[in-house]
Write a protein that holds these residues in place. Structure first.
Motif, mmCIF file in Angstrom:
data_model
loop_
_atom_site.group_PDB
_atom_site.id
_atom_site.type_symbol
_atom_site.label_atom_id
_atom_site.label_comp_id
_atom_site.label_asym_id
_atom_site.label_seq_id
_atom_site.Cartn_x
_atom_site.Cartn_y
_atom_site.Cartn_z
ATOM 1 N N PRO A 152 0.824 -1.220 0.000
ATOM 2 C CA PRO A 152 0.000 0.000 0.000
ATOM 3 C C PRO A 152 0.853 1.262 0.000
ATOM 4 C CG PRO A 152 -0.859 -1.601 1.564
ATOM 5 C CD PRO A 152 0.460 -2.132 1.109
ATOM 6 N N PHE A 153 0.472 2.215 -0.816
ATOM 7 C CA PHE A 153 1.266 3.431 -0.975
ATOM 8 C C PHE A 153 1.250 4.282 0.286
ATOM 9 C CE2 PHE A 153 2.691 7.300 -3.248
ATOM 10 C CZ PHE A 153 3.713 6.741 -3.987
ATOM 11 N N PHE A 154 0.119 4.290 1.006
ATOM 12 C CA PHE A 154 0.054 5.095 2.223
ATOM 13 C C PHE A 154 1.058 4.585 3.249
ATOM 14 C CE2 PHE A 154 -2.815 1.667 3.498
ATOM 15 C CZ PHE A 154 -2.506 1.482 4.836
ATOM 16 N N PHE A 155 1.261 3.249 3.286
ATOM 17 C CA PHE A 155 2.230 2.698 4.221
ATOM 18 C C PHE A 155 3.661 2.980 3.762
ATOM 19 C CE2 PHE A 155 5.003 -0.904 5.432
ATOM 20 C CZ PHE A 155 5.087 -0.624 6.780
ATOM 21 N N LEU A 156 3.904 2.874 2.462
ATOM 22 C CA LEU A 156 5.226 3.214 1.926
ATOM 23 C C LEU A 156 5.558 4.668 2.259
ATOM 24 C CD1 LEU A 156 7.617 2.151 0.233
ATOM 25 C CD2 LEU A 156 6.437 3.008 -1.802
ATOM 26 N N ASP A 157 4.556 5.521 2.228
ATOM 27 C CA ASP A 157 4.760 6.930 2.561
ATOM 28 C C ASP A 157 5.105 7.099 4.042
ATOM 29 O OD1 ASP A 157 4.702 9.754 1.897
ATOM 30 O OD2 ASP A 157 2.829 9.866 3.024
ATOM 31 N N GLU A 158 4.488 6.297 4.899
ATOM 32 C CA GLU A 158 4.804 6.359 6.329
ATOM 33 C C GLU A 158 6.260 5.983 6.576
ATOM 34 O OE1 GLU A 158 3.070 7.406 8.777
ATOM 35 O OE2 GLU A 158 1.010 7.492 8.047
ATOM 36 N N ILE A 159 6.736 4.928 5.920
ATOM 37 C CA ILE A 159 8.128 4.502 6.090
ATOM 38 C C ILE A 159 9.069 5.518 5.448
ATOM 39 C CG2 ILE A 159 9.780 2.634 5.681
ATOM 40 C CD1 ILE A 159 7.499 1.998 7.647
ATOM 41 N N PHE A 160 8.633 6.123 4.343
ATOM 42 C CA PHE A 160 9.413 7.183 3.694
ATOM 43 C C PHE A 160 9.662 8.334 4.675
ATOM 44 C CE2 PHE A 160 9.435 11.240 1.414
ATOM 45 C CZ PHE A 160 10.449 11.057 0.499
ATOM 46 N N LYS A 161 8.629 8.703 5.421
ATOM 47 C CA LYS A 161 8.766 9.811 6.368
ATOM 48 C C LYS A 161 9.696 9.449 7.526
ATOM 49 C CE LYS A 161 4.164 11.660 5.347
ATOM 50 N NZ LYS A 161 2.755 11.761 5.821
ATOM 51 N N CYS A 162 9.790 8.159 7.839
ATOM 52 C CA CYS A 162 10.688 7.714 8.915
ATOM 53 C C CYS A 162 12.137 7.609 8.445
ATOM 54 C CB CYS A 162 10.252 6.338 9.447
ATOM 55 S SG CYS A 162 8.659 6.329 10.281
ATOM 56 N N THR A 163 12.354 7.553 7.136
ATOM 57 C CA THR A 163 13.695 7.272 6.618
ATOM 58 C C THR A 163 14.172 8.339 5.620
ATOM 59 O OG1 THR A 163 12.672 5.833 4.930
ATOM 60 C CG2 THR A 163 13.457 4.778 6.959
ATOM 61 N N ILE A 164 13.783 8.191 4.364
ATOM 62 C CA ILE A 164 14.292 9.041 3.286
ATOM 63 C C ILE A 164 14.020 10.521 3.525
ATOM 64 C CG2 ILE A 164 14.109 9.564 0.825
ATOM 65 C CD1 ILE A 164 15.559 6.997 1.323
ATOM 66 N N ALA A 165 12.874 10.841 4.111
ATOM 67 C CA ALA A 165 12.519 12.240 4.335
ATOM 68 C C ALA A 165 13.517 12.947 5.237
ATOM 69 C CB ALA A 165 11.112 12.337 4.930
ATOM 70 N N GLU A 166 14.243 12.183 6.062
ATOM 71 C CA GLU A 166 15.265 12.781 6.914
ATOM 72 C C GLU A 166 16.534 13.094 6.129
ATOM 73 O OE1 GLU A 166 16.102 10.859 10.569
ATOM 74 O OE2 GLU A 166 14.015 10.383 11.025
ATOM 75 N N LEU A 167 16.723 12.410 4.991
ATOM 76 C CA LEU A 167 17.908 12.636 4.159
ATOM 77 C C LEU A 167 17.672 13.724 3.125
ATOM 78 C CD1 LEU A 167 18.997 8.941 3.491
ATOM 79 C CD2 LEU A 167 20.048 10.552 5.075
#
Length: 317
Positions: free
Chosen positions: A175-190
């Motif tokens: 699910p894209f909404f979940f991928l977005d949640e993990i994105f915010k925990c990881t890539i969004a910090e970079l």
């Protein structure tokens, strides 16, 4: 007689308790169905029989539907490598990030499972680990693609093509909404200020069927709320973002083939729309009495190894 009455009473209580639990589960699942329509499922049998290779992953499995396929088992260890590389780049400790990711998946466990038509039962712990691993792999993989893209390392990008093609298979999604949640925990910090959809641009451009200049401008108008998974994002990429692009009533007119238009004297030229990948324009002669014919500018279709697969996946949605 008294013991028999007690036994009957216990049986009635047990049945009543089970009925209440059953009705509670039915009500709960009905409520989820009202909120979420499963968007990740096996392709219809009629389509799968026509082209089985178009729906099964060749390199990597994403999500639960093809997790046990023999042909993708060898890549499972590679997922851990991508996850580890991603974590080593993060400013926060790995354990802290993993705690955040696991909290996200457990908080949305029922919603995530409701997105699938599952063919196998998974306990929550196994399902949570699978979701976090696959989400982190996707993000770590695309980050590597971004790095090599910026270095113009076309040879390496070509080698990653098989994985990219697996990421847009209908049966191979999370699910894209979940991928977005993990994105915010990881890539969004970079990459501060970057959205998940913008981050996915390399995948869209790699699979782009048309020679078009419309890329970031189109992507920035796509809403995460309208995107179910990566294949859905690719589908949104081809849809017009503005209803005014297609004039009212034009779809109801009789469709003419390119052969018919050519016989009528219409000329064809390439069109590279800035606003829509599939944008077309009709150019008319300057003077009505001119012998010059109309010119139809159309998008240029790029045919490559993944063209058929991309078309098939978009048609199944």
């Amino acid at each position: 007689m008294k013991n028999r009455d007690l036994e009957l009473g216990d049986m009635e209580n047990m049945i009543q308790e089970r009925v209440q639990r059953f009705l509670h589960r039915v009500e709960k699942e009905h409520g989820l169905n009202d909120q979420i329509t499963p968007t990740i499922h096996m392709a219809p049998r009629t389509l799968r029989d026509l082209s089985p290779q178009s729906f099964s992953p060749r390199v990597v499995s994403i999500g639960p539907l093809h997790r046990d396929d023999e042909n993708v088992q060898a890549f499972e260890r590679q997922k851990a490598t991508y996850l580890t590389k991603l974590m080593t780049c993060m400013p926060s400790p790995q354990e802290t990030i993993m705690n955040s990711c696991m909290q996200k998946v457990y908080a949305s466990m029922e919603k995530i499972k409701a997105c699938y038509v599952l063919t196998k039962t998974y306990d929550d712990a196994e399902f949570a680990e699978m979701m976090v691993m696959d989400a982190c792999f996707i993000l770590g993989f695309i980050r590597q693609v971004l790095i090599y893209w910026s270095e113009s390392n076309s040879e390496y990008i070509f080698q990653l093509g098989a994985v990219v093609r697996d990421l847009v298979l209908l049966e191979n999604q999370i699910p894209f909404f979940f991928l977005d949640e993990i994105f915010k925990c990881t890539i969004a910090e970079l990459y501060l200020g970057m959205s998940l959809i913008t981050f996915m641009v390399p995948v869209l451009l790699f699979l782009n069927l048309f020679d078009s200049d419309a890329d970031l401008g189109v992507v920035e108008n796509i809403s995460i709320n309208d995107t179910h998974h990566i294949l859905s994002l690719l589908h949104e990429f081809y849809k017009p973002q503005n209803d005014d692009i297609i004039p009212e009533g034009c779809l109801s007119t009789r469709n003419r083939s390119a052969v018919d238009l050519d016989k009528a004297g219409v000329k064809f030229k390439p069109n590279r729309s800035q606003t829509w990948v599939l944008g077309m324009e009709m150019e008319f002669p300057c003077f009505l009495w001119s012998w010059c014919k109309c010119t139809l500018r159309m998008p240029v279709l790029n045919v490559h190894d993944s063209t058929e697969l991309t078309l098939v996946q978009n048609n199944v949605l």
